[in-house]
Design a protein around this motif. Structure first.
Motif, PDB file in Angstrom:
ATOM      1  N   ALA A  82      16.636  -6.807  -2.413  1.00 22.51           N
ATOM      2  CA  ALA A  82      17.840  -6.077  -1.991  1.00 22.51           C
ATOM      3  C   ALA A  82      18.185  -4.997  -3.015  1.00 22.51           C
ATOM      4  O   ALA A  82      18.538  -3.872  -2.643  1.00 22.51           O
ATOM      5  CB  ALA A  82      19.013  -7.041  -1.820  1.00 22.51           C
ATOM      6  N   ARG A  83      18.050  -5.324  -4.297  1.00 26.04           N
ATOM      7  CA  ARG A  83      18.323  -4.326  -5.342  1.00 26.04           C
ATOM      8  C   ARG A  83      17.316  -3.174  -5.282  1.00 26.04           C
ATOM      9  O   ARG A  83      17.677  -2.015  -5.483  1.00 26.04           O
ATOM     10  CB  ARG A  83      18.312  -4.981  -6.716  1.00 26.04           C
ATOM     11  CG  ARG A  83      19.553  -5.796  -6.979  1.00 26.04           C
ATOM     12  CD  ARG A  83      19.660  -6.193  -8.443  1.00 26.04           C
ATOM     13  NE  ARG A  83      20.932  -6.841  -8.669  1.00 26.04           N
ATOM     14  CZ  ARG A  83      21.080  -8.069  -9.140  1.00 26.04           C
ATOM     15  NH1 ARG A  83      20.026  -8.776  -9.484  1.00 26.04           N
ATOM     16  NH2 ARG A  83      22.284  -8.578  -9.294  1.00 26.04           N
ATOM     17  N   GLU A  84      16.081  -3.494  -4.994  1.00 26.22           N
ATOM     18  CA  GLU A  84      15.047  -2.463  -4.868  1.00 26.22           C
ATOM     19  C   GLU A  84      15.371  -1.536  -3.693  1.00 26.22           C
ATOM     20  O   GLU A  84      15.314  -0.309  -3.818  1.00 26.22           O
ATOM     21  CB  GLU A  84      13.684  -3.137  -4.664  1.00 26.22           C
ATOM     22  CG  GLU A  84      12.525  -2.187  -4.560  1.00 26.22           C
ATOM     23  CD  GLU A  84      11.210  -2.940  -4.331  1.00 26.22           C
ATOM     24  OE1 GLU A  84      10.389  -2.405  -3.558  1.00 26.22           O
ATOM     25  OE2 GLU A  84      11.015  -4.032  -4.901  1.00 26.22           O
ATOM     26  N   LEU A  85      15.716  -2.132  -2.561  1.00 25.00           N
ATOM     27  CA  LEU A  85      16.076  -1.337  -1.385  1.00 25.00           C
ATOM     28  C   LEU A  85      17.328  -0.501  -1.642  1.00 25.00           C
ATOM     29  O   LEU A  85      17.412   0.661  -1.223  1.00 25.00           O
ATOM     30  CB  LEU A  85      16.293  -2.248  -0.174  1.00 25.00           C
ATOM     31  CG  LEU A  85      15.042  -2.943   0.365  1.00 25.00           C
ATOM     32  CD1 LEU A  85      15.416  -3.983   1.404  1.00 25.00           C
ATOM     33  CD2 LEU A  85      14.073  -1.916   0.927  1.00 25.00           C
ATOM     34  N   ALA A 115      22.110 -13.769   4.003  1.00 20.78           N
ATOM     35  CA  ALA A 115      21.319 -12.751   4.706  1.00 20.78           C
ATOM     36  C   ALA A 115      19.861 -13.151   4.801  1.00 20.78           C
ATOM     37  O   ALA A 115      19.147 -12.694   5.677  1.00 20.78           O
ATOM     38  CB  ALA A 115      21.466 -11.401   4.006  1.00 20.78           C
ATOM     39  N   SER A 116      19.397 -14.013   3.899  1.00 17.40           N
ATOM     40  CA  SER A 116      17.989 -14.423   3.927  1.00 17.40           C
ATOM     41  C   SER A 116      17.731 -15.522   4.944  1.00 17.40           C
ATOM     42  O   SER A 116      16.598 -15.943   5.124  1.00 17.40           O
ATOM     43  CB  SER A 116      17.558 -14.894   2.528  1.00 17.40           C
ATOM     44  OG  SER A 116      18.302 -16.046   2.165  1.00 17.40           O
ATOM     45  N   GLY A 117      18.797 -16.000   5.598  1.00 19.21           N
ATOM     46  CA  GLY A 117      18.622 -17.028   6.614  1.00 19.21           C
ATOM     47  C   GLY A 117      18.685 -18.434   6.071  1.00 19.21           C
ATOM     48  O   GLY A 117      18.454 -19.385   6.795  1.00 19.21           O
ATOM     49  N   ALA A 124      14.354 -13.844  -5.278  1.00 18.07           N
ATOM     50  CA  ALA A 124      13.436 -12.824  -4.763  1.00 18.07           C
ATOM     51  C   ALA A 124      14.136 -11.942  -3.730  1.00 18.07           C
ATOM     52  O   ALA A 124      13.899 -10.726  -3.676  1.00 18.07           O
ATOM     53  CB  ALA A 124      12.207 -13.479  -4.155  1.00 18.07           C
ATOM     54  N   ASP A 125      15.007 -12.548  -2.911  1.00 16.38           N
ATOM     55  CA  ASP A 125      15.743 -11.774  -1.908  1.00 16.38           C
ATOM     56  C   ASP A 125      16.722 -10.810  -2.579  1.00 16.38           C
ATOM     57  O   ASP A 125      16.867  -9.660  -2.152  1.00 16.38           O
ATOM     58  CB  ASP A 125      16.503 -12.704  -0.962  1.00 16.38           C
ATOM     59  CG  ASP A 125      15.572 -13.505  -0.072  1.00 16.38           C
ATOM     60  OD1 ASP A 125      14.423 -13.074   0.142  1.00 16.38           O
ATOM     61  OD2 ASP A 125      16.010 -14.570   0.405  1.00 16.38           O
TER      62      ASP A 125
END
Length: 114
Positions: free
Chosen positions: A18-21, A3-5, A13-14
């Motif tokens: 994602a966990r924060e979101l 998903a991070s490309g 960090a991604d």
């Protein structure tokens, strides 16, 4: 590709972002669930009063014409809101079934003096 490309595993960090979101979304869902519970409680408070009025005046617990009007109204509202109308109808039928059960209980308790 992730998903991070990037090819391979997502970056740390991604994943952390994602966990924060995910946490933010879940908090919003929890708030909405709480609001739904309060709205349902308020709705059932009103339907209890309707059940008492029906019992006091010898009216039947169910009103199929009203129920059908409500189903059609909710399907239309759901469609306009981008919610599956079939889901909205199933949800409303579940609620109406419970309301009728309450109205029948109120009528029975009134008839037996309980």
């Amino acid at each position: 590709m992730s998903a991070s490309g990037h090819a391979g595993a997502p970056r740390e960090a991604d994943v952390a972002r994602a966990r924060e979101l995910l946490g933010e979304e879940r908090r919003s869902i929890d708030n909405i669930d709480a609001a739904l519970v309060h709205l349902l409680a308020e709705r059932f408070s009103h339907t209890q009063r309707v059940g008492l009025l029906k019992a006091e005046h010898g009216l039947p617990p169910a009103d199929p014409a009203r129920e059908q009007q409500q189903i059609e109204r909710l399907r239309s509202l759901a469609d306009a809101a981008g919610l599956d109308p079939t889901f909205a109808e199933a949800f409303m039928r579940f609620i109406v079934t419970e309301v009728i059960r309450h109205h029948e209980r109120i009528r029975h308790e009134g008839a037996t003096g309980a």
